[in-house]
Enzyme design. Structure first.
Site, PDB file in Angstrom:
ATOM      1  N   HIS A   1      16.277  41.495   2.819  1.00 48.28           N
ATOM      2  CA  HIS A   1      16.967  40.204   2.844  1.00 48.28           C
ATOM      3  C   HIS A   1      18.097  40.319   3.866  1.00 48.28           C
ATOM      4  O   HIS A   1      18.233  41.356   4.529  1.00 48.28           O
ATOM      5  CB  HIS A   1      17.485  39.821   1.458  1.00 48.28           C
TER       6      HIS A   1
ATOM      7  N   HIS B   1      21.605  39.980   3.598  1.00 45.43           N
ATOM      8  CA  HIS B   1      22.995  40.290   3.306  1.00 45.43           C
ATOM      9  C   HIS B   1      23.473  41.373   4.275  1.00 45.43           C
ATOM     10  O   HIS B   1      22.699  42.225   4.720  1.00 45.43           O
ATOM     11  CB  HIS B   1      23.149  40.752   1.858  1.00 45.43           C
TER      12      HIS B   1
ATOM     13  N   ASP C   1      25.075  44.154   4.196  1.00 46.16           N
ATOM     14  CA  ASP C   1      24.906  45.592   3.985  1.00 46.16           C
ATOM     15  C   ASP C   1      23.468  46.050   4.224  1.00 46.16           C
ATOM     16  O   ASP C   1      23.186  47.255   4.157  1.00 46.16           O
ATOM     17  CB  ASP C   1      25.374  46.004   2.590  1.00 46.16           C
ATOM     18  N   HIS C   2      22.571  45.125   4.549  1.00 41.76           N
ATOM     19  CA  HIS C   2      21.182  45.472   4.832  1.00 41.76           C
ATOM     20  C   HIS C   2      20.780  45.222   6.280  1.00 41.76           C
ATOM     21  O   HIS C   2      19.700  45.641   6.688  1.00 41.76           O
ATOM     22  CB  HIS C   2      20.243  44.687   3.903  1.00 41.76           C
TER      23      HIS C   2
ATOM     24  N   HIS D   1      16.633  38.137  -6.417  1.00 36.47           N
ATOM     25  CA  HIS D   1      18.039  38.318  -6.069  1.00 36.47           C
ATOM     26  C   HIS D   1      18.646  36.924  -5.925  1.00 36.47           C
ATOM     27  O   HIS D   1      17.977  35.915  -6.179  1.00 36.47           O
ATOM     28  CB  HIS D   1      18.124  39.124  -4.762  1.00 36.47           C
TER      29      HIS D   1
ATOM     30  N   ASP E   1      18.258  45.298  -4.519  1.00 36.86           N
ATOM     31  CA  ASP E   1      18.907  43.998  -4.707  1.00 36.86           C
ATOM     32  C   ASP E   1      18.001  43.054  -5.488  1.00 36.86           C
ATOM     33  O   ASP E   1      17.548  42.025  -4.981  1.00 36.86           O
ATOM     34  CB  ASP E   1      19.292  43.381  -3.357  1.00 36.86           C
TER      35      ASP E   1
END
Length: 302
Positions: A61, A63, A65-66, A138, A206
């Site tokens: 996904h 976000h 931090d990914h 998520h 997540d």
């Protein structure tokens, strides 16, 4: 053989000893990266692996931090004079998100190919392995992935001889290809036994526990799963923010009958995940608290 390296195990923010989420696999000269959190390049350097053979990057996904490590990785690839195309796979919106990030990496000497996942489940045949994407739960659209490497049946010399198949075509048939010979069509099933067990790795993060995870993780050799919280008192927080606890991940591993589970994507407040593993192993004995650069070589069973 499939090499698997958990480059980063952190969620939300990097720590001095823990980079953000990323997984690397190597197979037959090809490298697949799943997620590209901050610190991915450094983790690769620390591991001693090269970024040059990376030909596919998947995203669970979007976000930060990914995916926050992607612009820097693209720049590094470009500065290394890479010219081979790079394939990116991810949920709907992939091209828009990546092109927005590329404002700081506008000129690259290689083509980027975008493949957006549009279905709850979708499969891709890539570089000798099969990649299966499956939707999880998520607070934004998010997918897990399985990597599967099939293994053909054993070559039966006696059957090949009985059918008078010339030896020069044995290797071709063994590779799964057909041969046209003097009006005959020779097919692999004429000389191969039943398919043997291949290699399967499942990765998800997540998400809350879902039936889709249970289905796709079934019989995996390695199940890499989010464990955001080890503290049992944070179970309600996991539900609220649509993450998983160590114990929920362990139950999935047990019910999916996987061989081994690695936990990853820890909360920044979770500084010592090993402290909770005794309780986790009561649910699933082959559970391991993942660490940055943890690596395994998976081979076909004899």
């Amino acid at each position: 053989m499939l090499d698997v390296c958990l480059l980063g195990t952190g969620g939300m923010m990097p720590l001095p000893y823990r980079w953000l989420t990323a997984l690397m696999t190597r197979f037959n000269g090809s490298q697949l990266l799943i997620d590209c959190g901050e610190g991915t390049q450094i983790a690769l350097k620390e591991k001693g692996w090269s970024f040059k053979p990376i030909d596919v990057i998947c995203f669970t996904h979007y976000h930060g931090d990914h995916i926050s490590g992607l612009p820097g990785l693209l720049l590094t690839m470009g500065n290394a004079d890479r010219h081979e195309p790079l394939t990116l796979i991810g949920p709907k919106g992939l091209e828009r998100v990546v092109n927005s990030l590329r404002v700081i990496a506008p000129e690259l000497p290689f083509e980027i190919k975008f493949i957006e996942i549009t279905e709850p489940e979708q499969s891709f045949e890539l570089n000798g392995y099969r990649l299966n994407a499956f939707k999880v739960k998520h607070n934004v659209t998010c997918y897990g992935y399985t990597i599967e490497i099939d293994r053909a049946g054993k070559f039966d010399v006696q059957r090949a001889q009985e059918q008078e198949i010339p030896k020069e075509y044995w290797k071709v048939l063994q590779k799964g290809e057909k041969v046209e010979l003097d009006g005959r069509t020779l097919t692999p099933d004429m000389v191969l036994g039943p398919p043997r067990k291949g290699i399967k790795v499942t990765y998800c993060t997540d998400t809350r526990p879902t039936e889709s995870i249970l289905k796709h993780a079934a019989d995996s050799d390695l199940f890499i799963c989010e464990g955001m919280y080890g503290e049992k008192e944070k179970a309600a927080k996991a539900v609220e923010y649509k993450h998983m606890t160590f114990y929920e991940a362990a139950k999935l591993a047990r019910d999916a009958e996987v061989k081994e589970m690695w936990l990853t994507h820890y909360s920044p407040s979770l500084t010592r995940p090993e402290e909770f593993m005794d309780e986790v192993r009561k649910i699933f004995p082959n559970a391991i608290a993942g660490k940055d650069r943890m690596t395994v070589e998976l081979d076909f069973p004899e």
